[in-house]
Design an enzyme around this catalytic site. Structure first.
Site, PDB file in Angstrom:
ATOM      1  N   LYS A 240      36.895  32.318  35.795  1.00 47.40           N
ATOM      2  CA  LYS A 240      37.497  31.252  36.654  1.00 47.40           C
ATOM      3  C   LYS A 240      37.750  30.273  35.775  1.00 47.40           C
ATOM      4  CE  LYS A 240      35.470  32.719  41.143  1.00 47.40           C
ATOM      5  NZ  LYS A 240      36.524  32.936  41.895  1.00 47.40           N
ATOM      6  N   ARG A 314      33.421  42.451  47.032  1.00 53.03           N
ATOM      7  CA  ARG A 314      33.890  43.645  47.903  1.00 53.03           C
ATOM      8  C   ARG A 314      33.262  44.718  47.132  1.00 53.03           C
ATOM      9  NH1 ARG A 314      40.276  42.724  46.909  1.00 53.03           N
ATOM     10  NH2 ARG A 314      39.516  40.629  47.030  1.00 53.03           N
TER      11      ARG A 314
END
Ligand code: BES
Ligand code: ZN
Ligand code: ZN
Length: 461
Positions: A240, A314
């Protein structure tokens, strides 16, 4: 860490400063009953009866408080929160209203995270007396749960890694005499391969693990609660940018919600068999990190091609939801700080709710509305499943298009929830970026009380 101390107590008639609640309409009549000097004090404080406004009014050698609220007949969760933050330390009672739901805001308004402050500069407690003795424990339990979420989320990532989350689960299990199993190392790699893959690059003292807590009568319906415990999300090799990483200590916010909800369920002795699952990892970067292009074999057997290592939540939830489904639950609820897309769609104050069954979704939405913890439903559109297609594996972990990111993440999770099971997924922000009464900047429960009240109603009796 902070405690939701006894900031509310049954009113036994002791000395307390009165708080008069008014709104713009009733303020005029109220002011007529005051002395000219008291009216002058209100004028000097520019008090007009608006929401969150308040004024201190001298009376003899003491004072009382006037505060504006939308409706003194039925108080919302937050309407006393600013008073609780700003009034001087002391003991108070409402002169003309029942505190009701506002008890929650009274307590959370006084939340401060002082663990890392060398000097605690916060004010002493403001205690509220109320005649509604029977309601105090319930609101205090909710406030305690909210404090727990905030404390866990606010803790810096070095001090709230997978081992610390494990310790929190242990504390919870001890407090409620629940059984806790923790899966680590080779067993984790074997039984929860996606949890292991995401967490394997972290330093040894932040090694990945999965906590499984079980509580309650085995003959009761099974309630499974699952929370995303990414203790820090660097993005992995798909790293990120700094602005996106700055708040990623909060990426275990889902786990914090799940722990707090489990605490409420057990504290109220709800008639369920509770299974809590917390996959805990750090999404770190090292030579051993999982990579874009890798294919993971999930617990369920489905293979997942890694399109983006930053879509890690996820993956760990996929294995945990598979395991939760093996208990044949009556209901699965999961919480996760899963996508930036949910925040883009709904902003930081409204968690996204996804569910398979309309009736269940509506029950959760209604509970949220009724308790000042609203959520907004997003769909799980069949047509978007194709966004997760992979050329070489059963599916990919992220989509090549940026469309409907929160729903696509929900559709990924859906593949791991057992067929026909009732399931609710919260994509929550778990954070207050700009403070409001009762909601200091920092960690925050969002969807926690919506879920709690829906679950309590579902299993009441
Ligand atoms: N933890 C983030 C999601 C997130 C980001 C929540 C910012 C709240 C605020 C999650 O693991 C993530 O990075 N998701 C990616 C998914 C994408 C790569 C498909 C995202 O949302 O950008
Ligand atoms: Zn991520
Ligand atoms: Zn994440």
């Amino acid at each position: 860490m902070s405690q939701a101390k006894a900031l509310i107590r049954p009113d036994r008639g002791e000395d307390a400063v009165a708080i008069h609640l008014v709104n713009k309409e009733s303020f005029e009549a109220f002011a007529k009953g005051l002395t000219a000097g008291q009216r002058a004090a209100l004028g000097a404080q520019k008090f007009e009866g608006g929401g969150y406004q308040f004024a201190i009014v001298p009376e003899g050698d003491s004072f009382f408080v006037v505060s504006g609220v939308a409706n003194p007949e039925s108080l919302s969760a937050w309407c006393l929160a600013k008073l609780a933050e700003e009034l001087p330390e002391g003991v108070y009672r409402l002169a003309n209203a029942q505190a009701g739901a506002a008890m929650f805001g009274w307590v959370t308004g006084q939340y401060r995270f002082t663990r890392y402050k060398s000097e605690d500069k916060s004010q002493g407690p403001r205690l509220l007396l109320t005649a509604q003795a029977g309601q105090i424990d319930g609101y205090l339990a909710e406030a305690q749960a909210e404090y727990a979420v905030r404390d866990l989320v606010n803790a810096p990532p070095e001090d709230m890694g997978p081992a610390a989350l494990e310790a929190e689960c242990e504390k919870l299990a001890k407090a409620h005499k629940a059984q806790l199993t923790v899966v680590r190392g080779d067993s984790l790699e074997q039984d929860y391969p996606m949890v292991h893959a995401v967490g394997r690059a972290a330093a040894r003292h932040h090694a990945p693990r999965l906590m499984h807590l079980v509580w309650g009568d085995p003959t009761h319906p099974v309630l499974a609660v699952v929370g995303k415990g990414v203790c820090f999300d660097s993005g992995g090799l798909d790293i990120k940018p700094p602005s996106g990483m700055r708040l990623m200590k909060k990426d275990m916010g889902g786990a914090a919600h799940a722990l707090a909800l489990a605490g409420l369920v057990m504290g109220a002795k709800l008639k369920v068999r509770l299974h809590l699952f917390v996959p805990a990892v750090e999404n770190a970067i090292s030579g051993g990190a999982f990579r874009p292009g890798d294919v993971l074999k999930s617990r369920k057997g489905l293979t997942v091609e890694i399109d983006n290592t930053d879509a890690e939540g996820r993956l760990i939830l996929g294995d945990a939801l598979t395991r939760a489904s093996e208990e044949n639950p009556d209901l699965i609820v999961d919480f996760a700080t899963l996508t930036g897309a949910a925040r883009v769609a709904l902003g930081p104050d409204l968690p996204a709710l996804m569910a398979r069954q309309d009736e269940t979704a509506e029950a959760f939405l209604a509970a949220g509305k009724a308790h000042d913890d609203a959520a907004w439903r997003l769909p799980l559109p069949e047509a978007y499943r194709e966004y997760l297609a992979s050329d070489i594996a059963d599916m990919a972990n992220s989509s090549a298009t940026p469309f409907a990111g929160a729903s696509v993440a929900g559709l990924f999770l859906d593949r791991f929830v057992g067929e026909g099971l009732d399931w609710v997924h919260f994509d929550t922000f778990a954070w207050t970026p700009s403070p409001k009464p009762g909601r200091a900047r920092g960690g925050r429960g969002l969807g926690l009380r919506a879920a709690w009240h829906a679950i309590r109603a579902r299993y009441a009796g």
